[in-house]
Design an enzyme around this catalytic site. Structure first.
Site, PDB file in Angstrom:
ATOM      1  N   VAL A 167       0.866  -1.182   0.000  1.00 47.62           N
ATOM      2  CA  VAL A 167       0.000   0.000   0.000  1.00 47.62           C
ATOM      3  C   VAL A 167       0.898   1.227   0.000  1.00 47.62           C
ATOM      4  CG1 VAL A 167      -1.724   1.343   1.275  1.00 47.62           C
ATOM      5  CG2 VAL A 167      -1.929  -1.144   1.156  1.00 47.62           C
ATOM      6  N   ALA A 220       4.503   4.168   2.958  1.00 50.18           N
ATOM      7  CA  ALA A 220       4.030   2.952   2.293  1.00 50.18           C
ATOM      8  C   ALA A 220       4.235   1.779   3.252  1.00 50.18           C
ATOM      9  CB  ALA A 220       4.808   2.707   1.001  1.00 50.18           C
ATOM     10  N   LYS A 221       3.675   0.650   2.947  1.00 49.54           N
ATOM     11  CA  LYS A 221       3.926  -0.550   3.746  1.00 49.54           C
ATOM     12  C   LYS A 221       3.553  -1.764   2.912  1.00 49.54           C
ATOM     13  CE  LYS A 221       5.142  -1.677   8.029  1.00 49.54           C
ATOM     14  NZ  LYS A 221       6.014  -0.914   8.943  1.00 49.54           N
ATOM     15  N   GLY A 222       4.193  -2.892   3.215  1.00 43.98           N
ATOM     16  CA  GLY A 222       3.867  -4.119   2.504  1.00 43.98           C
ATOM     17  C   GLY A 222       3.802  -5.272   3.463  1.00 43.98           C
TER      18      GLY A 222
END
Ligand code: NAD
Length: 411
Positions: free
Chosen positions: A56, A101-103
């Site tokens: 995201v 952001a992050k995953g």
């Protein structure tokens, strides 16, 4: 409460004070892009397994997006969205030229072999390689990942795009990583604990600490705090928690955990307690450094520590946060408390882009000055606005993101 709704509530509390217009709120809360991918992988025994991965990208108004990659069986889109949003506020409050952001991948890395993890990581990189990059979105380690996974991602990404170590941070030192990245988040917790305690007129050697989580963040925070003469009376991980009234032998526990696949299970030189008991212990400083959502409306009344430093992301539900505030408990919020990691990731990225290597002392000194500056600004804002440290941190962050968004124009 779901993770993203919780982050949204914290955002709204600060946005109300800033009198932020509804249209701008909507713009600042909706992520720029959300990606969910399928990761089909052949397991060691020949079986086909299909995993789900997420990235995201929340906001890029202040710079390329930045955020970790989490491997945990409970990862889902809502959690990744919440964590990506937190990254935007985190990079803004410490004033790094980044967005958020992050995953994540919904797997339990402890149940997979190194070969399986490598195949999953490379397949995931195949699926997202065209949306990450040194000037676009730069992943880093988070729960369940370390420099090993970062090296695989860099190697896989470079197969498509050529040499570019700045695509990812938290790499091994031999792979354009930097000394000091691995300890950075835990060390940052220590630096900020020192600042906060100083303002509250407390001395480290009269401060009993309970620490939940003994992974990357927890173990380095424990080491730093122990060396600074805090008395760490309890430490826990996913296998249970350990208590010793006179203070735990942290160097011994670090050694034990290192020899025991990163787990404290079986440690005998302390009393066994549960993780719930750890959170409610008689102590002066509580540091959640594992999962989110561990301080809830159910246990907030029973927490005895007058100070909480949120080393983990989103450990406190908003309902619990209101109870803690009413009880006068000082909470140093995650977006500041654990920003040491992304700060040294930024130093790594800068060095990669310049092909220039700093020494460990410079990394530590600059980390200290970035976090100290951010802490002072948040402390001052909280005093001026007569609000919690969390609302003050959000207000500073939102102001910066709002300014960058408006200056860029919407045309
Ligand atoms: P890690 O995977 O290295 O360690 C996680 C620790 O939490 C382990 O000790 C594990 O046993 C423990 N744990 C897991 N489930 C638990 C449970 N149910 N009860 C008690 N303990 C449990 O992860 P990490 O990198 O140390 O991350 C910890 C937290 O810090 C996460 O919230 C993460 O988002 C946040 N964080 C990490 C970094 C970083 O640089 N690694 C940066 C900022 C924030």
């Amino acid at each position: 409460m779901k993770a993203h709704a919780a982050v949204r509530l914290y955002f709204d509390r600060a946005a109300d004070r800033l009198d932020l217009a509804p249209a701008l709120r909507r713009l600042l809360i909706i992520p720029k892009r959300e990606v969910q991918v399928q990761i089909p992988v052949e397991m060691d025994d020949g079986r086909l397994e299909t995993f789900i991965g997420y990235r995201v990208q929340h906001d890029d108004s202040r710079g390329p997006m930045k955020g970790g990659l989490r491997y945990h069986h409970e990862v889902d889109l809502d959690e990744v969205r919440a964590l990506a949003t937190l990254m935007t506020w985190k990079t803004a409050v410490v004033d790094l030229p980044y967005g958020g952001a992050k995953g994540g991948i919904a797997i339990d890395p402890k149940k997979l072999s190194a070969k399986e993890l490598e195949r999953i990581t490379r397949k995931f990189t195949d699926q997202i390689h065209d949306i990450i990059g040194p000037h676009e979105d730069i992943p880093a380690p988070d729960m369940g990942t370390s420099s090993r996974e970062m090296a695989w991602i860099r190697n896989q990404w470079e197969k498509y795009h050529g040499f570019g170590p700045a695509v990812i941070t938290g790499k091994p030192v031999e792979h354009y990583g930097v000394e000091g990245r691995e300890e950075a988040t835990g060390r940052g917790v220590g630096i900020l604990a020192y600042k906060l305690l100083g303002h509250l007129n407390r001395k480290p050697n009269q401060t009993r600490v309970a620490l939940q989580g003994f992974g990357n963040v927890g173990s380095h925070a424990a080491k730093f705090l122990h060396e600074s003469e805090y008395k760490i009376v309890a430490v826990g991980d996913h296998t249970g928690a350990y208590f010793r009234r006179e203070g735990l032998d942290i160097p011994k526990m670090l050694k034990y955990s290192l020899a025991n696949k990163g787990m404290l299970q079986g440690y005998t030189d302390a009393d066994r307690i549960t993780n719930d008991q750890l959170l409610e212990l008689e102590c002066e400083l509580l540091i959640p450094a594992a999962l989110g959502g561990v301080i809830t409306a159910k246990n907030a009344e029973r927490i005895k520590a007058p100070i909480i430093i949120e080393a983990a992301n989103a450990p406190t539900d908003p309902d619990a946060d209101a109870i803690l505030e009413e009880r006068g408990i000082k909470v140093l919020p995650d977006i500041l408390a654990n920003a040491g990691g992304v700060t040294v990731s930024y130093f790594e990225w800068v060095q990669n882009l310049q092909f220039y290597k700093w020494g460990l002392n410079r990394v530590r000194q600059e980390l200290d000055s970035v976090l100290s500056r951010a802490f002072d600004a948040v402390w001052q804002e909280a005093n001026t606005q007569r609000c919690s440290l969390r609302t003050a941190a959000y207000m500073i962050a939102i102001r910066r993101v709002k300014a960058a968004t408006e200056l860029a124009g919407l045309g």
